[in-house]
Scaffold this motif. Structure first.
Motif, PDB file in Angstrom:
ATOM      1  N   VAL A   1       0.718  -1.298   0.170  1.00 10.50           N
ATOM      2  CA  VAL A   1       0.080   0.046   0.022  1.00 10.50           C
ATOM      3  C   VAL A   1       0.819   1.225   0.029  1.00 10.50           C
ATOM      4  N   ALA A   2       1.935   1.057   0.606  1.00 15.01           N
ATOM      5  CA  ALA A   2       2.918   2.296   0.575  1.00 15.01           C
ATOM      6  C   ALA A   2       3.426   2.530  -0.904  1.00 15.01           C
ATOM      7  N   MET A   3       4.138   1.808  -1.411  1.00  9.75           N
ATOM      8  CA  MET A   3       4.357   1.658  -2.651  1.00  9.75           C
ATOM      9  C   MET A   3       3.126   2.065  -3.853  1.00  9.75           C
ATOM     10  N   ILE A   4       2.137   1.651  -3.612  1.00  9.40           N
ATOM     11  CA  ILE A   4       1.106   2.194  -4.143  1.00  9.40           C
ATOM     12  C   ILE A   4       0.803   3.516  -4.130  1.00  9.40           C
ATOM     13  N   THR A   5       0.814   4.218  -2.965  1.00  5.80           N
ATOM     14  CA  THR A   5       0.710   5.604  -2.600  1.00  5.80           C
ATOM     15  C   THR A   5       1.776   6.156  -3.150  1.00  5.80           C
ATOM     16  N   VAL A   6       3.039   6.022  -2.905  1.00  9.02           N
ATOM     17  CA  VAL A   6       4.190   6.752  -3.654  1.00  9.02           C
ATOM     18  C   VAL A   6       4.065   6.867  -5.004  1.00  9.02           C
ATOM     19  N   TYR A   7       3.702   5.748  -5.713  1.00  9.04           N
ATOM     20  CA  TYR A   7       3.792   5.760  -7.418  1.00  9.04           C
ATOM     21  C   TYR A   7       2.549   6.860  -7.756  1.00  9.04           C
ATOM     22  N   CYS A   8       1.343   6.464  -7.222  1.00  8.89           N
ATOM     23  CA  CYS A   8       0.417   7.357  -7.641  1.00  8.89           C
ATOM     24  C   CYS A   8       0.587   8.865  -7.372  1.00  8.89           C
ATOM     25  N   LEU A   9       1.120   9.186  -6.220  1.00  8.89           N
ATOM     26  CA  LEU A   9       1.528  10.620  -6.084  1.00  8.89           C
ATOM     27  C   LEU A   9       2.605  11.082  -7.105  1.00  8.89           C
ATOM     28  N   VAL A  10       3.527  10.316  -7.489  1.00  5.66           N
ATOM     29  CA  VAL A  10       4.535  10.497  -8.344  1.00  5.66           C
ATOM     30  C   VAL A  10       4.046  10.725  -9.749  1.00  5.66           C
ATOM     31  N   LYS A  11       2.984   9.966 -10.094  1.00  3.35           N
ATOM     32  CA  LYS A  11       2.310  10.281 -11.266  1.00  3.35           C
ATOM     33  C   LYS A  11       1.706  11.503 -11.210  1.00  3.35           C
ATOM     34  N   LEU A  12       1.018  11.938 -10.257  1.00  2.49           N
ATOM     35  CA  LEU A  12       0.309  12.975 -10.032  1.00  2.49           C
ATOM     36  C   LEU A  12       1.096  14.296 -10.001  1.00  2.49           C
ATOM     37  N   LEU A  13       2.303  14.254  -9.639  1.00  4.57           N
ATOM     38  CA  LEU A  13       3.285  15.512  -9.523  1.00  4.57           C
ATOM     39  C   LEU A  13       4.714  15.111 -10.487  1.00  4.57           C
ATOM     40  N   GLU A  14       4.552  14.190 -11.381  1.00  2.00           N
ATOM     41  CA  GLU A  14       5.620  14.178 -12.053  1.00  2.00           C
ATOM     42  C   GLU A  14       6.595  15.197 -12.385  1.00  2.00           C
ATOM     43  N   LYS A  15       5.975  16.192 -13.156  1.00  2.00           N
ATOM     44  CA  LYS A  15       6.528  17.209 -13.737  1.00  2.00           C
ATOM     45  C   LYS A  15       7.455  18.011 -12.691  1.00  2.00           C
ATOM     46  N   GLN A  16       6.820  18.247 -11.407  1.00  4.01           N
ATOM     47  CA  GLN A  16       7.436  18.883 -10.199  1.00  4.01           C
ATOM     48  C   GLN A  16       8.498  18.139  -9.688  1.00  4.01           C
ATOM     49  N   LEU A  17       8.566  16.773  -9.977  1.00  6.69           N
ATOM     50  CA  LEU A  17       9.558  15.878  -9.321  1.00  6.69           C
ATOM     51  C   LEU A  17      10.643  15.263 -10.171  1.00  6.69           C
ATOM     52  N   LYS A  18      10.621  16.036 -11.284  1.00  6.87           N
ATOM     53  CA  LYS A  18      11.671  15.456 -12.376  1.00  6.87           C
ATOM     54  C   LYS A  18      13.065  15.555 -11.740  1.00  6.87           C
ATOM     55  N   TRP A  19      13.352  16.652 -10.924  1.00  7.57           N
ATOM     56  CA  TRP A  19      14.681  16.880 -10.437  1.00  7.57           C
ATOM     57  C   TRP A  19      15.156  15.386  -9.696  1.00  7.57           C
ATOM     58  N   LEU A  20      14.449  14.640  -9.009  1.00  7.61           N
ATOM     59  CA  LEU A  20      14.795  13.451  -8.439  1.00  7.61           C
ATOM     60  C   LEU A  20      15.391  12.490  -9.426  1.00  7.61           C
ATOM     61  N   THR A  21      15.146  12.724 -10.904  1.00  5.35           N
ATOM     62  CA  THR A  21      15.894  11.679 -11.568  1.00  5.35           C
ATOM     63  C   THR A  21      17.256  11.671 -11.370  1.00  5.35           C
ATOM     64  N   TYR A  22      17.789  12.709 -11.147  1.00  5.64           N
ATOM     65  CA  TYR A  22      19.391  13.014 -10.861  1.00  5.64           C
ATOM     66  C   TYR A  22      19.875  11.944 -10.027  1.00  5.64           C
ATOM     67  N   PHE A  23      19.176  11.942  -8.799  1.00  9.39           N
ATOM     68  CA  PHE A  23      19.483  11.050  -7.906  1.00  9.39           C
ATOM     69  C   PHE A  23      19.235   9.433  -8.206  1.00  9.39           C
ATOM     70  N   GLY A  24      18.012   9.465  -8.999  1.00  6.87           N
ATOM     71  CA  GLY A  24      17.773   8.083  -9.213  1.00  6.87           C
ATOM     72  C   GLY A  24      18.815   7.418 -10.223  1.00  6.87           C
ATOM     73  N   LYS A  25      19.372   8.286 -10.961  1.00  2.19           N
ATOM     74  CA  LYS A  25      20.592   7.685 -11.958  1.00  2.19           C
ATOM     75  C   LYS A  25      21.702   7.251 -11.144  1.00  2.19           C
ATOM     76  N   ARG A  26      21.906   7.733 -10.167  1.00  2.00           N
ATOM     77  CA  ARG A  26      23.102   7.492  -9.319  1.00  2.00           C
ATOM     78  C   ARG A  26      22.724   6.651  -8.014  1.00  2.00           C
ATOM     79  N   SER A  27      21.668   5.895  -8.125  1.00  2.00           N
ATOM     80  CA  SER A  27      21.193   5.237  -6.841  1.00  2.00           C
ATOM     81  C   SER A  27      22.308   4.280  -6.212  1.00  2.00           C
TER      82      SER A  27
END
Length: 333
Positions: A238-264
């Motif tokens: 349920v936590a992962m579903i919630t996080v995913y849905c919130l990411v899809k709702l705010l994807e444009k505002q959260l694009k800066w997180l891709t910098y960290f995702g590419k360097r995980s």
């Protein structure tokens, strides 16, 4: 070149920053960290999310399961596992690392070698279990290659084998990371099949946001480190579903997180030696450790990646990146 999936990179960014934040909470609130809501939130989803995404990207990459593929996974996962396990052992007594008392370190090289062989996951368990999952897929692919009827259901076949070997025969799970492998493998498989049937499943995920978020809140209030594995699975889902849905709702505002995702990967291993550099106490210390650990890890990883040999030892890649350069400002007159 195949375009990267930005949603996946955002989710990886959230996961790795959550890992660093969780460790910062441990070091900043030493005596009551596990009773804080922020620690409960982070630990309810961050590593399950990493494992799910690993299974998701495995299917998405559509690999050819051959020896070269296994070798690349060994370089990418096991080489950093060995290198960084040795490094944290050598650096464990430095206070700025914050490794003690959260990890128990061997007192001699013999004990270190013994522990690393019997428990290769003791320092960086995630790298170990993901490699085991990859290796398992390789062998199952080879076993089922000539049997199309079994091949269609190779993961069900695999689950049956796992249950038969470890549950029916009651084999010990205290060595070679077996306990974590068994606990996280269902999540990895879910990620794999989620990727396989994503066009169908993701049509309906958005409708589960509200019930998932509410159930997550309820389960967090009743959270305990000794909860059953079933409870932890439900909370993680349920936590992962919630996080995913919130990411899809705010994807444009959260694009800066891709910098960290590419360097995980780089952040996951490097942050282990920058976990006690902070100021003050309480949540101020938590925030300061989180910021310094993130920045120091990025800088240290950048330095290591400028040389192909250090990049290979640290991150399992022979590719080197350009050294730091100060760009010249060209003006026209």
């Amino acid at each position: 070149m195949k375009k990267r999936n930005e949603t996946l990179d955002i989710l990886k960014g959230i996961a790795i920053l959550s890992v660093i934040l969780g460790h910062a909470v441990q070091r900043g609130l030493v005596y009551n960290f596990d009773s804080t809501i922020i620690w409960r939130v982070v630990y309810s989803y961050h590593m399950p999310l990493f494992v799910l995404l690993s299974g998701f990207t495995l299917y998405l990459s559509n690999p050819t399961y051959n020896f070269e593929w296994v070798k690349r996974k060994f370089y990418r996962l096991i080489v950093p596992l060995i290198s960084w396990t040795l490094l944290v052992e050598l650096m464990c007594n430095f206070q700025f690392t914050g490794l003690k008392p959260f990890t128990i370190f061997p007192n001699s090289f013999y004990e270190f070698a013994k522990k690393s062989i019997l428990h290769p996951d003791w320092a960086f368990w995630f790298l170990w279990i993901i490699f085991i999952f990859m290796l398992t897929f390789y062998f199952i692919d080879k076993i089922t290659k000539k049997y199309n009827s079994i091949r269609q259901y190779q993961m069900i076949f695999l689950i049956f084998i796992v249950i038969l070997v470890f549950k029916v025969f009651n084999l010990p799970q205290g060595y070679f990371g077996v306990a974590d492998v068994l606990n996280y493998f269902p999540i990895f498989i879910c990620g794999y099949y989620l990727s396989k049937y994503k066009d169908y499943i993701f049509k309906y995920v958005k409708y589960t946001l509200l019930p998932s978020a509410l159930l997550w809140i309820v389960l967090l209030n009743k959270w305990d480190s000794n909860d059953s594995i079933a409870h932890k699975y439900i909370m993680a889902i349920v936590a992962m579903i919630t996080v995913y849905c919130l990411v899809k709702l705010l994807e444009k505002q959260l694009k800066w997180l891709t910098y960290f995702g590419k360097r995980s990967l780089e952040l996951y291993v490097c942050e282990s030696i920058f976990l006690n550099i902070g100021i003050s106490s309480g949540y101020i210390r938590v925030i300061s450790i989180f910021i310094t650990a993130t920045i120091c890890s990025l800088l240290f990883a950048r330095i290591l990646k400028t040389n192909k040999y250090t990049n290979f030892i640290a991150f399992g890649s022979f590719k080197s990146e350009n050294k730091f350069r100060i760009k010249k400002i060209v003006t026209s007159t």
